[in-house]
Design a protein around this motif. Structure first.
Motif, mmCIF file in Angstrom:
data_model
loop_
_atom_site.group_PDB
_atom_site.id
_atom_site.type_symbol
_atom_site.label_atom_id
_atom_site.label_comp_id
_atom_site.label_asym_id
_atom_site.label_seq_id
_atom_site.Cartn_x
_atom_site.Cartn_y
_atom_site.Cartn_z
ATOM 1 N N THR A 1 0.934 -0.747 -0.035
ATOM 2 C CA THR A 1 -0.075 0.130 0.004
ATOM 3 C C THR A 1 1.094 1.270 0.369
ATOM 4 O OG1 THR A 1 -1.766 -1.359 1.546
ATOM 5 C CG2 THR A 1 -2.029 1.326 1.032
ATOM 6 N N THR A 2 0.453 2.021 -0.992
ATOM 7 C CA THR A 2 1.301 3.558 -0.819
ATOM 8 C C THR A 2 0.306 4.765 -0.241
ATOM 9 O OG1 THR A 2 2.465 3.397 -3.523
ATOM 10 C CG2 THR A 2 2.491 4.974 -2.507
ATOM 11 N N ALA A 3 1.290 4.816 0.833
ATOM 12 C CA ALA A 3 0.535 5.357 2.215
ATOM 13 C C ALA A 3 1.526 5.811 2.855
ATOM 14 C CB ALA A 3 -0.985 4.844 2.316
ATOM 15 N N THR A 4 1.407 7.008 3.702
ATOM 16 C CA THR A 4 1.833 7.582 4.958
ATOM 17 C C THR A 4 1.413 6.666 6.191
ATOM 18 O OG1 THR A 4 3.437 9.112 4.234
ATOM 19 C CG2 THR A 4 3.295 9.883 5.949
ATOM 20 N N VAL A 5 2.120 5.776 6.868
ATOM 21 C CA VAL A 5 1.174 5.790 8.035
ATOM 22 C C VAL A 5 2.201 6.799 8.694
ATOM 23 C CG1 VAL A 5 1.463 3.984 9.995
ATOM 24 C CG2 VAL A 5 2.021 3.089 7.292
ATOM 25 N N THR A 6 1.361 7.780 9.679
ATOM 26 C CA THR A 6 1.095 8.852 10.557
ATOM 27 C C THR A 6 1.257 8.088 12.272
ATOM 28 O OG1 THR A 6 -0.542 9.498 10.846
ATOM 29 C CG2 THR A 6 0.168 10.502 9.186
ATOM 30 N N ALA A 7 0.445 7.734 12.232
ATOM 31 C CA ALA A 7 1.152 7.082 14.052
ATOM 32 C C ALA A 7 0.825 5.483 14.661
ATOM 33 C CB ALA A 7 -0.365 8.107 14.623
ATOM 34 N N LEU A 8 0.539 4.839 14.805
ATOM 35 C CA LEU A 8 0.113 3.874 15.488
ATOM 36 C C LEU A 8 -0.272 3.928 16.484
ATOM 37 C CD1 LEU A 8 3.624 1.610 14.811
ATOM 38 C CD2 LEU A 8 1.598 1.759 13.280
ATOM 39 N N GLU A 9 -1.281 2.082 16.748
ATOM 40 C CA GLU A 9 -2.638 2.834 17.724
ATOM 41 C C GLU A 9 -2.547 1.475 18.564
ATOM 42 O OE1 GLU A 9 -5.835 5.160 16.610
ATOM 43 O OE2 GLU A 9 -4.197 7.544 15.880
ATOM 44 N N PRO A 10 -2.438 0.703 19.158
ATOM 45 C CA PRO A 10 -2.049 -0.264 19.975
ATOM 46 C C PRO A 10 -3.635 -0.319 20.765
ATOM 47 C CG PRO A 10 0.297 0.268 21.012
ATOM 48 C CD PRO A 10 -0.782 2.235 20.418
ATOM 49 N N GLY A 11 -4.128 -1.015 20.332
ATOM 50 C CA GLY A 11 -5.386 -1.130 20.566
ATOM 51 C C GLY A 11 -5.960 -2.824 21.580
ATOM 52 N N GLU A 12 -6.486 -3.026 21.844
ATOM 53 C CA GLU A 12 -7.180 -4.401 22.971
ATOM 54 C C GLU A 12 -7.062 -5.588 20.981
ATOM 55 O OE1 GLU A 12 -10.545 -4.968 25.049
ATOM 56 O OE2 GLU A 12 -9.548 -3.650 26.597
ATOM 57 N N GLY A 13 -7.596 -5.117 19.928
ATOM 58 C CA GLY A 13 -8.145 -5.883 18.738
ATOM 59 C C GLY A 13 -7.009 -6.025 17.815
ATOM 60 N N GLY A 14 -5.629 -5.066 17.914
ATOM 61 C CA GLY A 14 -4.489 -5.277 17.368
ATOM 62 C C GLY A 14 -3.999 -3.810 17.158
ATOM 63 N N ILE A 15 -2.602 -4.039 16.472
ATOM 64 C CA ILE A 15 -3.008 -2.362 15.731
ATOM 65 C C ILE A 15 -2.580 -1.369 14.743
ATOM 66 C CG2 ILE A 15 -0.230 -1.064 15.905
ATOM 67 C CD1 ILE A 15 -0.500 -2.213 18.158
ATOM 68 N N GLY A 16 -3.310 -0.524 15.142
ATOM 69 C CA GLY A 16 -4.105 0.573 14.201
ATOM 70 C C GLY A 16 -3.148 1.920 13.336
#
Length: 424
Positions: free
Chosen positions: A227-242
């Motif tokens: 996927t060509t996109a900029t990942v601006t942040a990682l957001e860990p949660g109970e269901g996985g990593i956003g």
């Protein structure tokens, strides 16, 4: 598991294959696509024989002379200096003898894995034709510096690294262009060789861009989703990593690996890890193939540049400039590098070429960051390789795959852990 890898440079694509080997689903995200940055413009070396961090006596011996020259092999933009100051303080601390010794051991441990890891990966994918086994040559033009290198050469030999010390005649016999250019230099008062060192097991690739793209294509053939996109942040949660994407989108994964080089600092900070990463801006020029008349990569000791005979042309590169990610390129640095080349190979007509500037992710102790985030073990760091991105990519990928599988890595990974910078 479904694993997101952020960064499609050489580290990211090597990681994709190591994770696919484990049976994971892999999503690869990049702001531009495979081989868009330093993975395309590097010198192409697999420099597994290197053992010294940048903060070493070898570097400090040249640094005072280099830093006072704004176009020298190492320069710092005055505008960037305030932001670089914390990095510089850590660099000075990394120059203590005990830190140099520890850093050298960690560099050697990772580099010793590097060539075998690349051989396994390329052989397994049918891509071994990208590897060139011509050896790597270092040359010195300063007699005292050449004599002082004896200690390093002995240490490399003790570690099992094949190295052959050469006098000036030996260098000229190995690479006749130095003999022909020495005659030119004698008439102009320039040139002159003190000696050299041949690393016969040193290797390089035919073209770093072509290799990275071939690995990306092979990974797509194995099921990689790119996927060509900029990942601006990682957001860990109970269901996985956003994964927060530019434009407001959100992707999810079970695990995530940060492998976006010079752009990794912000992502690491988004999960609580504050890494002293800065950007070394490297420059090169690629001229017509065969222009230099050299058959193998050459390091010009004390001059701050290297040359590599690539399939796409002869590349002349090096130079370290600390000026951040946003300043425009200073192409006068390429001209200055060509001037230094002319002093070593006088009378050489380089002609026109393709100029390039890219960003190396630089850590003060010259070690990459490999291992889990402090607060979130589902996120793994794999960035900060500096000048060793191509060299260490396949070995790094194997270490990360082992960590995600819960296996012990092939070497002690503690020296590369983010915790070495202190907990936040």
């Amino acid at each position: 598991m479904r694993i997101a890898v952020v960064g499609a440079g050489i580290i990211g694509v090597a990681l994709a294959h190591a994770l696919l080997d484990e049976g994971h689903e892999v999503d690869l995200y990049d702001r531009e696509g495979p081989a868009a940055g330093a993975s395309a413009g590097n010198a192409g070396w697999i420099a597994h024989m290197d053992i010294l961090p940048l903060a070493s006596p070898k570097a400090w011996a040249h640094m005072p002379r280099w830093v006072v020259d704004p176009l020298g092999p190492l320069s710092i933009s005055p505008r960037h200096l305030p932001r670089l100051a914390p990095w510089l303080l850590r660099f000075v601390a990394a120059s203590r003898p005990d830190r140099i010794a520890a850093g050298s051991r960690a560099i050697h441990a990772l580099n010793a894995l590097s060539l075998p890891a690349w051989e396994r990966r390329l052989d397994g994918l049918g891509l071994s034709h990208h590897l060139r086994r011509t050896g790597i040559l270092s040359v010195w033009t300063d007699r005292s510096a050449f004599a002082a290198a004896d200690g390093l050469l002995r240490r490399q030999s003790e570690l099992g690294i094949a190295v052959e010390r050469l006098d000036a005649a030996g260098v000229r016999a190995l690479e006749p262009v130095f003999a022909s250019r020495a005659a030119t230099g004698a008439t102009t008062g320039t040139g002159g060789l003190a000696g050299g060192a041949l690393y016969p097991t040193g290797a390089h690739v035919g073209d770093p861009r072509a290799l990275t793209e071939a690995l990306a294509d092979a990974a797509r053939g194995r099921g990689l989703r790119l996927t060509t996109a900029t990942v601006t942040a990682l957001e860990p949660g109970e269901g996985g990593i956003g994964l927060r994407l530019s434009g407001g989108g959100l992707a999810t994964a079970d695990r995530a690996v940060i492998a976006c080089g010079a752009w990794a600092k912000r992502l690491a900070a988004s999960v609580g890890d504050h890494v002293p990463l800065d950007t070394e801006r490297g420059y090169n020029i690629t001229v017509a193939r065969g222009t230099l008349g050299l058959t193998r990569p050459v390091m010009y000791e004390g001059h701050g540049f290297v040359t590599t005979p690539l399939d796409s042309g002869d590349r002349i590169g090096g130079s370290v400039e600390f000026a951040g990610l946003d300043a425009p390129p200073n192409w006068a640095r390429v001209d200055a590098m060509l001037g230094r080349l002319a002093r070593v190979l006088p009378g050489l007509a380089v002609g026109e070429g393709t100029r390039w500037m890219g960003f190396r992710p630089s850590i003060p102790d010259s070690l990459p960051v490999i291992g889990p985030a402090v607060r979130e073990p589902r996120i793994i760091h794999a960035f900060g390789h500096g000048h060793y991105g191509l060299t260490q990519a396949a070995a790094t990928a194997d270490l990360v795959a082992a960590m995600l599988a819960g296996r012990a890595p092939a070497i002690d990974a503690a020296p590369y852990a983010v915790t070495r910078f202190g907990r936040r």
